[in-house]
Design an enzyme around this catalytic site. Structure first.
Site, PDB file in Angstrom:
ATOM      1  N   CYS A 123     -12.482  -0.871  20.678  1.00 13.77           N
ATOM      2  CA  CYS A 123     -11.880  -0.516  21.963  1.00 13.77           C
ATOM      3  C   CYS A 123     -11.883   1.003  22.030  1.00 13.77           C
ATOM      4  O   CYS A 123     -11.102   1.653  21.341  1.00 13.77           O
ATOM      5  CB  CYS A 123     -10.458  -1.065  22.081  1.00 13.77           C
ATOM      6  N   CYS A 126      -8.455   2.494  24.019  1.00 17.58           N
ATOM      7  CA  CYS A 126      -7.112   2.421  23.414  1.00 17.58           C
ATOM      8  C   CYS A 126      -7.245   1.650  22.108  1.00 17.58           C
ATOM      9  O   CYS A 126      -7.898   2.132  21.186  1.00 17.58           O
ATOM     10  CB  CYS A 126      -6.068   1.847  24.367  1.00 17.58           C
ATOM     11  N   SER A 127      -6.643   0.477  22.008  1.00 17.49           N
ATOM     12  CA  SER A 127      -6.766  -0.263  20.752  1.00 17.49           C
ATOM     13  C   SER A 127      -6.661  -1.756  21.008  1.00 17.49           C
ATOM     14  O   SER A 127      -6.025  -2.476  20.255  1.00 17.49           O
ATOM     15  CB  SER A 127      -5.687   0.190  19.762  1.00 17.49           C
ATOM     16  N   CYS A 128      -7.299  -2.235  22.085  1.00 13.62           N
ATOM     17  CA  CYS A 128      -7.280  -3.660  22.417  1.00 13.62           C
ATOM     18  C   CYS A 128      -7.823  -4.473  21.240  1.00 13.62           C
ATOM     19  O   CYS A 128      -8.850  -4.120  20.660  1.00 13.62           O
ATOM     20  CB  CYS A 128      -8.131  -3.929  23.645  1.00 13.62           C
TER      21      CYS A 128
END
Lengths: 218, 90, 121
Positions: A123, A126-128
């Site tokens: 991702c 962000c940090s999906c």
């Protein structure tokens, strides 16, 4: 250095936890500004009736119960049951729920590795992460290095994880930019013909479902 | 396969079309249905029109040109309809 | 330090924001991880519960995280930034006021010097 600073060696905990991770200083750490804010926000929400201590505890328990073992069970089922594998590739959310996993509103897509194709998930914005199936993401998944480089030089990044792929293998990078979350369905390792579904699940590592690793071999 | 190009615009604010894909051409890998527009949701506008969401596949050659690690490797990303321009079928 | 956020003094800002990192130069990936602390799990739970009840969206959370800027990304840990962003959204939703938050944080701080003492366990 990455932003996630967790160098707390000067506190009491040293060595590794039973799960093989370094301990993180917790209750004995000097109170920080952000921890103060967490306590204050939580207590205000409880006082005003927006949540309860029991509800927060239940949510933490539910999150703690999610781990890569859930994903590993899904992968192992797909390895032994071609019809299930088909359903997984068509609708991974429904297939996960079919196995009894509470994945909430997660929109999950499974992408399949083969001799010719290797998939890897990132991702960049962000940090999906498929947290409702695999649990919370590892720190490295959230770092600048992983987020920046995986879409440009996936082969170099994979080599840093110890994964070397032949040039004939096509890499498909999946950038989780919006509402879908992804899980890699790794290829079933050679020499596993006689193994049970439960034994196979033991071969499925978290990283093999992100694409930064391969399953263990027996 | 439907060819599409990601718009090149660079507005400020909360946007989910990554900069490295703007202006790049790919093919629609699958249609995902309609989803809330993060550019509205992020600012508290919950009732705005939904957007169709697509998975678009790009080649490394298209994105990185000569700097591509391996030109035929691919990147799939989810892009909302209002960020895509259709291209003539070629 | 590579040009990591469109913030370089040498190149004019092109509109790419700091969090939009795909393809930017960066160092090697070090496969580090840690078990989450109780306060981090509580931040995570508050985010899930409050967004689940419709007080804000995950997009609103990300917007607040992005607006904190690159400096915050480098200086603070993941859940430190998350509690800041959750709070920002709850303030915007009107669930409590900054005055109430300030007074509560003062009260919490007076309870003790560690998280355990201040949180009451």
């Amino acid at each position: 250095m990455p932003h996630d600073h967790h160098d707390h060696d000067h506190f009491h905990h040293e060595g590794m936890s039973p799960s093989g991770h370094p301990y993180r200083a917790d209750n004995d750490e000097p109170l920080s500004y952000w921890q103060t804010m967490e306590i204050a926000v939580r207590e205000l929400l409880i006082e005003k009736g927006h949540t309860t201590p029991a509800e927060i505890a239940a949510q933490i328990e539910a999150m703690d119960a999610r781990s890569p073992a859930n994903g590993a069970a899904v992968v192992a089922r797909a390895w032994v049951d071609p019809a299930f594998k088909q359903r997984l590739l068509e609708d991974a959310s429904a297939a996960s729920r079919e196995m009894g996993f509470d994945i909430g509103a997660l929109h999950l897509i499974a992408v399949e590795n083969s001799d010719d194709v290797h998939n890897v998930i990132v991702c960049t914005l962000c940090s999906c992460y498929p947290r409702n199936l695999l649990g919370l993401p590892p720190d490295w998944y959230k770092t600048r290095a992983y987020r920046s480089r995986t879409v440009k030089e996936p082969r170099k990044v994979l080599e840093e994880f110890g994964v070397s792929l032949p040039d004939s293998t096509q890499i498909r990078v999946h950038d989780s930019t919006a509402d879908m979350r992804y899980i890699v369905l790794p290829a079933r390792p050679e020499g596993t013909d006689g193994m049970s579904e439960q034994e196979l699940a033991q071969l499925v590592t978290r990283d093999s479902m992100i694409g930064t690793g391969l399953p263990r071999t027996p | 396969m439907d060819k599409v190009r990601v718009k090149t615009m660079m507005p400020p604010g909360h946007v989910r079309a990554p900069a490295y894909l703007r202006g790049k051409t790919g093919v629609i890998e699958r249609r995902l249905g309609e989803f809330g527009n993060p550019e509205l949701l992020a600012y508290g506008h919950l009732d705005g029109p939904k957007q169709p969401l697509y998975r678009v596949r790009f080649t490394m050659a298209e994105i990185w040109g000569d700097a591509a690690e391996r030109p035929t490797d691919t990147i799939d990303a989810e892009i909302y309809g209002h960020w895509l321009e259709p291209l003539d079928q070629g | 330090m590579p040009n990591v956020g469109g913030m370089s003094e040498n190149t004019p800002f092109d509109g790419r924001r700091w969090h939009d990192m795909g393809g930017q130069p960066a160092g090697p990936v070090t496969p580090e991880e840690h078990d989450f602390a109780l306060w981090e799990k509580r931040v995570d739970a508050l985010q899930v519960l409050m967004s689940g009840k419709g007080h804000f969206t995950v997009d609103g959370l990300r917007r607040a995280l992005e607006d904190m800027g690159e400096d915050a990304y480098e200086k603070y840990s993941y859940y430190e930034r998350w509690i800041a962003a959750v709070n920002q959204n709850l303030i915007e939703a009107g669930l409590y006021t900054l005055e109430e938050l300030g007074a509560k944080m003062d009260e919490v701080r007076k309870r003790g010097d560690t998280y355990g003492e201040a949180a009451g366990g």
